[in-house]
Write a protein that holds these residues in place. Structure first.
Motif, PDB file in Angstrom:
ATOM      1  N   ASP A 102      50.552  99.792  78.540  1.00 29.96           N
ATOM      2  CA  ASP A 102      48.764  99.508  79.093  1.00 29.96           C
ATOM      3  C   ASP A 102      48.350  98.240  78.596  1.00 29.96           C
ATOM      4  O   ASP A 102      48.483  98.034  77.748  1.00 29.96           O
ATOM      5  N   THR A 103      47.466  98.160  79.576  1.00 29.61           N
ATOM      6  CA  THR A 103      46.698  96.603  78.990  1.00 29.61           C
ATOM      7  C   THR A 103      45.435  96.558  78.656  1.00 29.61           C
ATOM      8  O   THR A 103      44.902  97.657  79.341  1.00 29.61           O
ATOM      9  N   ILE A 104      44.546  95.830  78.583  1.00 28.38           N
ATOM     10  CA  ILE A 104      43.196  96.429  77.561  1.00 28.38           C
ATOM     11  C   ILE A 104      42.630  94.422  78.004  1.00 28.38           C
ATOM     12  O   ILE A 104      42.689  93.544  77.450  1.00 28.38           O
ATOM     13  N   SER A 105      41.875  94.895  78.609  1.00 33.75           N
ATOM     14  CA  SER A 105      40.790  93.307  79.318  1.00 33.75           C
ATOM     15  C   SER A 105      40.212  93.229  78.030  1.00 33.75           C
ATOM     16  O   SER A 105      39.618  93.548  77.117  1.00 33.75           O
ATOM     17  N   ALA A 106      39.529  91.417  77.985  1.00 33.75           N
ATOM     18  CA  ALA A 106      38.745  91.337  76.442  1.00 33.75           C
ATOM     19  C   ALA A 106      37.508  91.707  76.856  1.00 33.75           C
ATOM     20  O   ALA A 106      37.143  91.980  75.544  1.00 33.75           O
ATOM     21  N   ASP A 107      36.643  92.469  78.049  1.00 34.12           N
ATOM     22  CA  ASP A 107      35.307  92.655  77.841  1.00 34.12           C
ATOM     23  C   ASP A 107      35.640  94.209  78.054  1.00 34.12           C
ATOM     24  O   ASP A 107      34.813  95.067  77.981  1.00 34.12           O
ATOM     25  N   ASN A 108      36.721  94.690  77.759  1.00 34.25           N
ATOM     26  CA  ASN A 108      36.982  96.397  77.520  1.00 34.25           C
ATOM     27  C   ASN A 108      36.498  96.674  75.914  1.00 34.25           C
ATOM     28  O   ASN A 108      36.749  95.980  75.320  1.00 34.25           O
ATOM     29  N   PRO A 109      35.558  97.876  75.903  1.00 37.83           N
ATOM     30  CA  PRO A 109      34.952  97.899  75.369  1.00 37.83           C
ATOM     31  C   PRO A 109      36.134  98.601  73.628  1.00 37.83           C
ATOM     32  O   PRO A 109      35.675  98.425  72.166  1.00 37.83           O
ATOM     33  N   LEU A 110      37.510  98.950  74.092  1.00 39.32           N
ATOM     34  CA  LEU A 110      38.193  99.127  73.616  1.00 39.32           C
ATOM     35  C   LEU A 110      38.851  98.175  72.455  1.00 39.32           C
ATOM     36  O   LEU A 110      40.134  98.108  71.697  1.00 39.32           O
ATOM     37  N   ALA A 111      38.823  96.491  73.204  1.00 40.26           N
ATOM     38  CA  ALA A 111      39.501  95.794  73.249  1.00 40.26           C
ATOM     39  C   ALA A 111      39.037  95.378  71.836  1.00 40.26           C
ATOM     40  O   ALA A 111      39.816  95.171  70.327  1.00 40.26           O
ATOM     41  N   LYS A 112      38.033  95.669  70.876  1.00 41.63           N
ATOM     42  CA  LYS A 112      37.326  96.313  69.635  1.00 41.63           C
ATOM     43  C   LYS A 112      39.028  96.779  68.532  1.00 41.63           C
ATOM     44  O   LYS A 112      38.720  96.297  66.990  1.00 41.63           O
ATOM     45  N   LEU A 113      38.960  97.572  69.136  1.00 42.68           N
ATOM     46  CA  LEU A 113      40.413  98.502  68.183  1.00 42.68           C
ATOM     47  C   LEU A 113      41.905  98.023  68.169  1.00 42.68           C
ATOM     48  O   LEU A 113      42.729  98.385  67.351  1.00 42.68           O
ATOM     49  N   ILE A 114      42.108  96.531  69.168  1.00 42.91           N
ATOM     50  CA  ILE A 114      43.195  95.933  68.867  1.00 42.91           C
ATOM     51  C   ILE A 114      42.674  94.784  67.783  1.00 42.91           C
ATOM     52  O   ILE A 114      44.226  94.480  67.087  1.00 42.91           O
ATOM     53  N   ARG A 115      41.688  93.710  67.658  1.00 49.83           N
ATOM     54  CA  ARG A 115      41.585  93.220  66.107  1.00 49.83           C
ATOM     55  C   ARG A 115      41.288  94.245  65.207  1.00 49.83           C
ATOM     56  O   ARG A 115      40.915  92.890  64.106  1.00 49.83           O
ATOM     57  N   GLY A 116      40.105  94.962  65.204  1.00 51.17           N
ATOM     58  CA  GLY A 116      39.718  95.748  63.992  1.00 51.17           C
ATOM     59  C   GLY A 116      38.921  95.168  63.793  1.00 51.17           C
ATOM     60  O   GLY A 116      38.131  95.399  62.636  1.00 51.17           O
ATOM     61  N   GLU A 117      37.999  94.798  64.616  1.00 55.77           N
ATOM     62  CA  GLU A 117      36.782  93.903  63.811  1.00 55.77           C
ATOM     63  C   GLU A 117      35.710  94.605  64.670  1.00 55.77           C
ATOM     64  O   GLU A 117      35.456  94.781  65.936  1.00 55.77           O
ATOM     65  N   GLY A 118      34.410  94.059  63.360  1.00 51.33           N
ATOM     66  CA  GLY A 118      33.225  94.509  64.622  1.00 51.33           C
ATOM     67  C   GLY A 118      32.931  95.944  63.908  1.00 51.33           C
ATOM     68  O   GLY A 118      33.268  96.422  63.912  1.00 51.33           O
ATOM     69  N   GLN A 119      31.715  96.754  64.169  1.00 49.59           N
ATOM     70  CA  GLN A 119      30.777  97.694  64.371  1.00 49.59           C
ATOM     71  C   GLN A 119      31.705  98.493  65.820  1.00 49.59           C
ATOM     72  O   GLN A 119      31.444  98.166  66.576  1.00 49.59           O
ATOM     73  N   LYS A 120      31.768  99.103  65.247  1.00 48.43           N
ATOM     74  CA  LYS A 120      32.117 100.808  66.204  1.00 48.43           C
ATOM     75  C   LYS A 120      31.049 101.586  66.882  1.00 48.43           C
ATOM     76  O   LYS A 120      31.795 102.279  67.710  1.00 48.43           O
ATOM     77  N   GLN A 121      30.273 101.560  66.333  1.00 47.61           N
ATOM     78  CA  GLN A 121      29.343 102.422  66.660  1.00 47.61           C
ATOM     79  C   GLN A 121      29.417 102.346  68.480  1.00 47.61           C
ATOM     80  O   GLN A 121      29.004 104.193  69.281  1.00 47.61           O
ATOM     81  N   ASP A 122      28.642 101.258  68.999  1.00 46.23           N
ATOM     82  CA  ASP A 122      29.219 101.135  70.347  1.00 46.23           C
ATOM     83  C   ASP A 122      30.533 101.960  70.984  1.00 46.23           C
ATOM     84  O   ASP A 122      30.228 102.703  72.463  1.00 46.23           O
ATOM     85  N   ILE A 123      31.106 101.733  70.551  1.00 55.30           N
ATOM     86  CA  ILE A 123      32.247 102.658  71.709  1.00 55.30           C
ATOM     87  C   ILE A 123      32.679 104.152  70.813  1.00 55.30           C
ATOM     88  O   ILE A 123      32.760 104.869  71.537  1.00 55.30           O
ATOM     89  N   VAL A 124      31.518 104.718  69.761  1.00 50.74           N
ATOM     90  CA  VAL A 124      31.305 105.909  69.465  1.00 50.74           C
ATOM     91  C   VAL A 124      30.399 107.006  69.846  1.00 50.74           C
ATOM     92  O   VAL A 124      30.581 107.736  70.876  1.00 50.74           O
ATOM     93  N   ASP A 125      29.945 105.514  70.685  1.00 45.23           N
ATOM     94  CA  ASP A 125      28.207 106.268  71.531  1.00 45.23           C
ATOM     95  C   ASP A 125      28.795 106.353  73.403  1.00 45.23           C
ATOM     96  O   ASP A 125      29.052 107.361  73.456  1.00 45.23           O
ATOM     97  N   LEU A 126      29.826 105.507  73.381  1.00 45.56           N
ATOM     98  CA  LEU A 126      30.132 105.544  74.950  1.00 45.56           C
ATOM     99  C   LEU A 126      31.614 106.689  74.743  1.00 45.56           C
ATOM    100  O   LEU A 126      31.244 107.442  75.855  1.00 45.56           O
ATOM    101  N   MET A 127      32.173 106.891  74.095  1.00 44.22           N
ATOM    102  CA  MET A 127      32.737 107.603  73.528  1.00 44.22           C
ATOM    103  C   MET A 127      32.136 109.148  73.682  1.00 44.22           C
ATOM    104  O   MET A 127      32.648 110.759  74.719  1.00 44.22           O
TER     105      MET A 127
END
Length: 231
Positions: A102-127
């Motif tokens: 599958d694909t992940i768009s650039a504005d998808n929160p999961l895109a951070k998990l492709i690059r391994g960059e940045g703070q992930k707390q927003d993903i945790v909150d959405l999950m």
């Protein structure tokens, strides 16, 4: 009774997914093992496990030969994987890879998990929000004594995630890397040919690729035994 053509298609998809695992293990061992004595396992703690001196890398494969779709936080396969991986949230030396067509768009929160960059707390909150939504809807259906309960596949991953402490939810997500746009089983041969380009002449590549894949297929018939790569 299930439609026969649908049943056959489902069985074929499962078979191709299972057959894909050892071939992707070969690519993992080729691409990602270092100079140490590494071991790769198929169908052990996960679809593929690569053990090095310092880390244990787990690969969950979501194989499909269909047209890719967009991966989102509502994806059932992703939540099934969260159920499997929740027990590793507090493990220091584990890295977790979600491998999908599958694909992940650039504005998808999961895109951070492709690059391994940045703070992930927003993903945790959405999950957390999504998991609680699924649990609430499921509980309402149970109270209403519905004959068919929703989210039969997804609920277990949602429950496992919510059972983690907030700190361990973040720790789990920090360990995850998503690999979208992945190849499927019918593309493995060409991938091996590409890897041989810098090693042997063009006329020898098909023969070597054939022999390598044949040997590897036989070598991986005992999936719980490690396949080792020496330095």
């Amino acid at each position: 009774m299930a439609n026969l053509s649908t049943s056959i298609h489902s069985a074929q998809a499962s078979y191709l997914g299972y057959r894909f695992e050892p071939f992707y293990a070969l690519i993992v061992l080729w691409n990602e093992s270092g100079d140490d004595l590494d071991e790769v396992y198929v169908e052990a703690d996960d679809d593929i496990v690569l053990k090095t001196r310092d880390t244990t890398k787990l690969y969950q494969l979501k194989h499909s030969t269909n047209r890719p779709s967009s991966l989102t936080l509502k994806n059932e396969g992703f939540w099934k994987t969260i159920r499997i991986w929740s027990k590793f949230a507090s493990f220091d030396k584990h890295e977790l890879f979600f491998v999908t067509n599958d694909t992940i768009s650039a504005d998808n929160p999961l895109a951070k998990l492709i690059r391994g960059e940045g703070q992930k707390q927003d993903i945790v909150d959405l999950m957390t929000e999504e998991a609680q939504r699924v649990i609430d809807i499921r509980e309402k259906a149970i109270l209403a004594k519905d004959t068919t309960l929703p989210y039969e596949t997804k609920i277990h991953g949602c429950q496992s995630f919510m059972e983690l402490s907030p700190e361990n939810r973040l720790s789990l997500i920090d360990k995850i890397t998503i690999r979208p746009n992945n190849l499927h089983i019918f593309q493995v041969y060409n991938e091996i040919i590409k890897k041989l380009e810098s090693m042997v002449g063009i006329n020898l590549r098909p023969k070597i690729a054939d022999r390598l894949l044949e040997w590897w297929d036989m070598r991986s018939l005992n999936p719980k035994e490690p396949i080792r790569k020496a330095a």
